[in-house]
Motif scaffolding. Structure first.
Motif, PDB file in Angstrom:
ATOM      1  N   GLY A  68       0.806  -1.361   0.084  1.00 30.10           N
ATOM      2  CA  GLY A  68      -0.003   0.092  -0.039  1.00 30.10           C
ATOM      3  C   GLY A  68       0.807   1.179   0.114  1.00 30.10           C
ATOM      4  N   GLU A  69       0.113   2.368  -0.254  1.00 28.20           N
ATOM      5  CA  GLU A  69       0.881   3.740  -0.352  1.00 28.20           C
ATOM      6  C   GLU A  69       0.106   4.297   1.087  1.00 28.20           C
ATOM      7  N   VAL A  70       1.243   4.950   1.744  1.00 23.70           N
ATOM      8  CA  VAL A  70       0.542   5.476   3.160  1.00 23.70           C
ATOM      9  C   VAL A  70       0.690   6.937   3.248  1.00 23.70           C
ATOM     10  N   TYR A  71      -0.017   7.838   3.505  1.00 21.06           N
ATOM     11  CA  TYR A  71       0.167   9.171   3.839  1.00 21.06           C
ATOM     12  C   TYR A  71      -0.128   9.367   5.223  1.00 21.06           C
ATOM     13  N   ILE A  72       0.810  10.011   6.104  1.00 21.82           N
ATOM     14  CA  ILE A  72       0.462  10.373   7.573  1.00 21.82           C
ATOM     15  C   ILE A  72       0.752  11.870   7.841  1.00 21.82           C
ATOM     16  N   PHE A  73      -0.492  12.663   8.076  1.00 17.60           N
ATOM     17  CA  PHE A  73      -0.046  14.048   8.475  1.00 17.60           C
ATOM     18  C   PHE A  73      -0.424  14.343   9.989  1.00 17.60           C
ATOM     19  N   HIS A  74       0.701  14.775  10.606  1.00 15.80           N
ATOM     20  CA  HIS A  74       0.639  14.838  11.966  1.00 15.80           C
ATOM     21  C   HIS A  74       0.570  16.331  12.235  1.00 15.80           C
ATOM     22  N   HIS A  75      -0.578  17.038  12.374  1.00 18.47           N
ATOM     23  CA  HIS A  75      -1.014  18.320  12.524  1.00 18.47           C
ATOM     24  C   HIS A  75      -0.715  18.933  14.101  1.00 18.47           C
ATOM     25  N   ARG A  76       0.326  19.585  14.294  1.00 24.53           N
ATOM     26  CA  ARG A  76       0.581  19.704  15.521  1.00 24.53           C
ATOM     27  C   ARG A  76       0.699  21.313  15.860  1.00 24.53           C
ATOM     28  N   ALA A  77       0.550  21.974  17.115  1.00 28.05           N
ATOM     29  CA  ALA A  77       0.715  23.285  17.549  1.00 28.05           C
ATOM     30  C   ALA A  77       1.813  23.992  16.742  1.00 28.05           C
ATOM     31  N   GLU A  78       1.535  25.063  16.317  1.00 26.20           N
ATOM     32  CA  GLU A  78       2.676  26.073  15.699  1.00 26.20           C
ATOM     33  C   GLU A  78       3.290  26.479  16.954  1.00 26.20           C
ATOM     34  N   LYS A  79       4.702  26.552  16.802  1.00 28.47           N
ATOM     35  CA  LYS A  79       5.477  27.200  17.973  1.00 28.47           C
ATOM     36  C   LYS A  79       6.445  28.232  17.493  1.00 28.47           C
ATOM     37  N   ASN A  80       6.796  29.208  18.036  1.00 26.82           N
ATOM     38  CA  ASN A  80       7.941  30.218  17.670  1.00 26.82           C
ATOM     39  C   ASN A  80       9.109  30.220  18.666  1.00 26.82           C
ATOM     40  N   PHE A  81      10.020  30.148  18.231  1.00 24.46           N
ATOM     41  CA  PHE A  81      11.328  30.100  19.082  1.00 24.46           C
ATOM     42  C   PHE A  81      11.267  31.581  19.622  1.00 24.46           C
ATOM     43  N   LEU A  82      11.455  31.767  21.082  1.00 19.08           N
ATOM     44  CA  LEU A  82      11.454  32.937  21.712  1.00 19.08           C
ATOM     45  C   LEU A  82      10.231  34.121  21.170  1.00 19.08           C
ATOM     46  N   GLY A  83       9.272  33.219  20.939  1.00 21.87           N
ATOM     47  CA  GLY A  83       8.008  33.893  20.388  1.00 21.87           C
ATOM     48  C   GLY A  83       8.119  34.752  19.175  1.00 21.87           C
ATOM     49  N   LEU A  84       9.460  34.452  18.500  1.00 18.65           N
ATOM     50  CA  LEU A  84       9.568  35.367  17.234  1.00 18.65           C
ATOM     51  C   LEU A  84       9.940  34.575  15.888  1.00 18.65           C
ATOM     52  N   ILE A  85      10.717  33.508  16.203  1.00 22.80           N
ATOM     53  CA  ILE A  85      11.194  32.665  14.885  1.00 22.80           C
ATOM     54  C   ILE A  85      10.212  31.491  14.763  1.00 22.80           C
ATOM     55  N   PRO A  86       9.214  31.485  13.482  1.00 21.07           N
ATOM     56  CA  PRO A  86       8.492  30.006  13.490  1.00 21.07           C
ATOM     57  C   PRO A  86       9.402  28.829  13.443  1.00 21.07           C
ATOM     58  N   ARG A  87       8.817  27.913  14.080  1.00 15.12           N
ATOM     59  CA  ARG A  87       9.333  26.711  13.976  1.00 15.12           C
ATOM     60  C   ARG A  87       8.183  25.701  13.176  1.00 15.12           C
ATOM     61  N   ARG A  88       8.891  24.685  12.565  1.00 17.59           N
ATOM     62  CA  ARG A  88       8.197  23.890  11.709  1.00 17.59           C
ATOM     63  C   ARG A  88       7.789  22.625  12.803  1.00 17.59           C
ATOM     64  N   ILE A 101       9.404   6.741   2.483  1.00 18.01           N
ATOM     65  CA  ILE A 101      10.279   7.568   1.260  1.00 18.01           C
ATOM     66  C   ILE A 101      10.611   9.000   1.559  1.00 18.01           C
ATOM     67  N   GLN A 102       9.653   9.490   2.294  1.00 17.35           N
ATOM     68  CA  GLN A 102       9.559  10.964   2.509  1.00 17.35           C
ATOM     69  C   GLN A 102       9.085  11.365   3.904  1.00 17.35           C
ATOM     70  N   ARG A 103       9.771  12.340   4.414  1.00 20.07           N
ATOM     71  CA  ARG A 103       9.537  13.034   5.892  1.00 20.07           C
ATOM     72  C   ARG A 103       9.692  14.422   5.811  1.00 20.07           C
ATOM     73  N   ILE A 104       8.685  15.238   6.125  1.00 18.76           N
ATOM     74  CA  ILE A 104       8.577  16.626   5.577  1.00 18.76           C
ATOM     75  C   ILE A 104       8.274  17.455   6.845  1.00 18.76           C
ATOM     76  N   LYS A 105       8.597  18.167   7.690  1.00 16.98           N
ATOM     77  CA  LYS A 105       8.348  19.122   8.465  1.00 16.98           C
ATOM     78  C   LYS A 105       7.588  20.172   7.834  1.00 16.98           C
ATOM     79  N   TYR A 106       6.670  20.692   8.344  1.00 18.54           N
ATOM     80  CA  TYR A 106       5.990  21.729   7.900  1.00 18.54           C
ATOM     81  C   TYR A 106       5.047  22.618   8.862  1.00 18.54           C
ATOM     82  N   ARG A 107       4.603  23.865   8.241  1.00 19.01           N
ATOM     83  CA  ARG A 107       3.867  24.782   9.115  1.00 19.01           C
ATOM     84  C   ARG A 107       2.768  25.297   8.193  1.00 19.01           C
ATOM     85  N   ARG A 108       1.704  25.756   8.712  1.00 19.92           N
ATOM     86  CA  ARG A 108       0.502  26.365   8.015  1.00 19.92           C
ATOM     87  C   ARG A 108       0.613  27.615   8.137  1.00 19.92           C
TER      88      ARG A 108
END
Lengths: 339, 146
Positions: A68-88, A101-108
């Motif tokens: 099979g082909e499997v896609y997993i999306f783990h939608h986590r809370a957005e966080k900013n380093f020191l309240g300023l720098i966005p983190r994925r 085959i792929q693992r990608i960090k992302y933010r919305r």
């Protein structure tokens, strides 16, 4: 540039092995919502975060999905380093024939609709251009999808609208409006409703959902391994196996209500518009607290069990305590009702 | 030397910021952590009276905290509805424990199971209690529930 647009800049090809050449026989989508409070405790007091727990199970299932082909999306809370720098913090995993085959960090972005960032990721990195020819299953893990427009479902980006309609739209975008899932399984509370069945009518053949509450330890889905041997297995049969194994585990471990229903949307389609309209009319007149847990729709004055039971297979046990502990039966449909 | 001091100060500020943020938790997490401690105490208590006392005290503490939020926080309509729903659930558990409002009193041998039931009710997957509170009010909450 593309990566900047999608907000996903950590893209890793995790496998050292060549990507499997054999075309997968089926597709699984796991969407795990973790952008909220998912803390629960086991009987010994151990703290568990349900989204992390669900992710472990999904990754395990992905490794076992040998064809099979499997896609997993783990939608986590957005966080900013020191309240300023966005983190994925959110993560996308892509498996093919049991191999990651792929693992990608992302933010919305704050303008994204519900699931829009994940829809983009799938469009960009999904290896199969047309999964609709194959059986497709969608499993959602999270809190109750609100019936009506609600803000605050995502703890970060709390202005994102999340309701039944937005959910159905986001889910449909993964495979395109011309195609449908064999099964949509909702590991969430109180989504076995006329509204959910109506909105998924064109998007799924079967729906597995709980008309009442569902404990945060979530549904079991080891039966999905059957797809390796029989990718064309009857999805209704597979849905019932998932419901039965979840029911068995939950009735052993929780004191609260256990209710899992499999809806054959082709059959319920014969009356769902009428049932939905009546529940909608009730909501417009009575305005119950939508944050209260669902009750059996049979408590509504217009509900006729004989008329609205076709196509619903229910696994139910009343709660051990509380005001509903003596309710031995259930219609399989959950509704918001004024006390 | 100045550079070292500045670096050290920056590290301390960073650590403090990150730690305090991580510990503040959310409204619902604070209640869950509080009640988990109650459940553990109930299980370890030797007498039924002791179990009842732990449960009643815990329900009372939560109700006091909820009333404090109602009075002090500027809540939206949605947040108000969520808080009412949460409060009514706690009140119902307390009534059931004590045999009030039409409930039969929980018998001694069921107290452990009832305690687990109450915890599972609180931790169900529909609990999207997304009430935004100021850090000061969160600290008050934590102190009330200690």
């Amino acid at each position: 540039m593309l990566l900047l647009i999608t907000g996903c800049s950590t893209h890793s090809l995790v496998s050292q092995e060549p990507v499997p050449e054999e075309s997968p026989d089926y597709t699984l989508f796991f969407y795990i919502h973790g952008d909220s409070d998912y803390l629960f405790h086991q009987s010994g007091g151990e703290a568990i975060h349900a989204d992390e727990h669900a992710l472990d199970k999904a990754l395990n299932a992905a490794k076992k999905a040998e064809t099979g082909e499997v896609y997993i999306f783990h939608h986590r809370a957005e966080k900013n380093f020191l309240g300023l720098i966005p983190r994925r913090k959110s993560q996308f995993y892509h498996f093919q024939n049991g191999q990651e085959i792929q693992r990608i960090k992302y933010r919305r972005s704050s303008d994204d609709l519900f699931m829009e960032a994940e829809n983009r990721l799938h469009a960009l990195y999904g290896s199969d251009p047309d999964p609709a020819d194959k059986p497709a299953y969608f499993l959602y893990f999270g809190h109750e999808i609100p019936l009506e427009v609600h803000r605050g479902y995502n703890a970060s980006h709390s202005n994102t609208v999340v309701d039944t309609k937005a959910f159905a739209t986001g889910l449909s975008a993964f495979i395109g409006e011309d195609h449908s899932y064999d099964l949509v399984a909702l590991s969430s509370c109180s989504n076995g409703t006329p509204a959910m069945a109506k909105y998924l009518q064109e998007t799924a053949r079967y729906l597995l959902a709980s008309p009442q509450n569902l404990h945060l330890s979530h549904i079991n889905f080891t039966s999905l391994e059957l797809l390796n041997e029989s990718p064309d297995i009857d999805p209704g049969h597979l849905a019932e196996k998932i419901a039965a194994e979840s029911y068995d585990r939950l009735t052993e471990s929780v004191q609260t209500v256990v209710s899992l229903a499999v809806y054959d949307l082709e059959v319920t389609g014969g009356y769902i518009e009428e049932l939905y309209s009546k529940t909608r009319e009730y909501l417009n007149h009575e305005t119950p607290n939508l944050f209260k847990e669902n009750r059996d729709c049979i408590e509504l004055p217009f509900f006729d069990k004989d008329q609205y039971s076709d196509g619903v297979r229910l696994f139910y046990r009343p709660p051990r305590f509380g005001s509903r502990s003596s309710s031995e039966t259930h219609s399989g449909w959950g509704c918001k009702i004024v006390d | 030397m100045k550079t070292i001091k500045a670096g050290l100060l920056f590290t301390i500020v960073l650590f403090t910021f990150q730690t305090s943020f991580a510990q503040s938790g959310s409204f619902s997490e604070i209640f869950k952590q509080h009640f988990n401690e109650t459940v553990q105490k109930v299980e370890q208590a030797e007498s039924a009276d002791e179990k009842r006392t732990y449960l009643n005290d815990s329900f009372d503490d939560m109700l006091t905290a909820i009333e404090r939020i109602e009075r002090s926080a500027n809540l939206s309509d949605d947040e108000q509805a969520q808080l009412i729903s949460f409060k009514e659930d706690v009140e119902e558990r307390k009534s059931e424990l004590n045999g009030l409002d039409g409930f039969d009193e929980i018998v001694d041998e069921d107290l452990d199971d009832f305690s687990n039931f109450s915890q599972q009710m609180m931790e169900q997957a529909n609990r999207t209690v997304t009430i935004s509170l100021t850090s000061a009010l969160l600290i008050v909450l934590i102190l009330l529930l200690l």
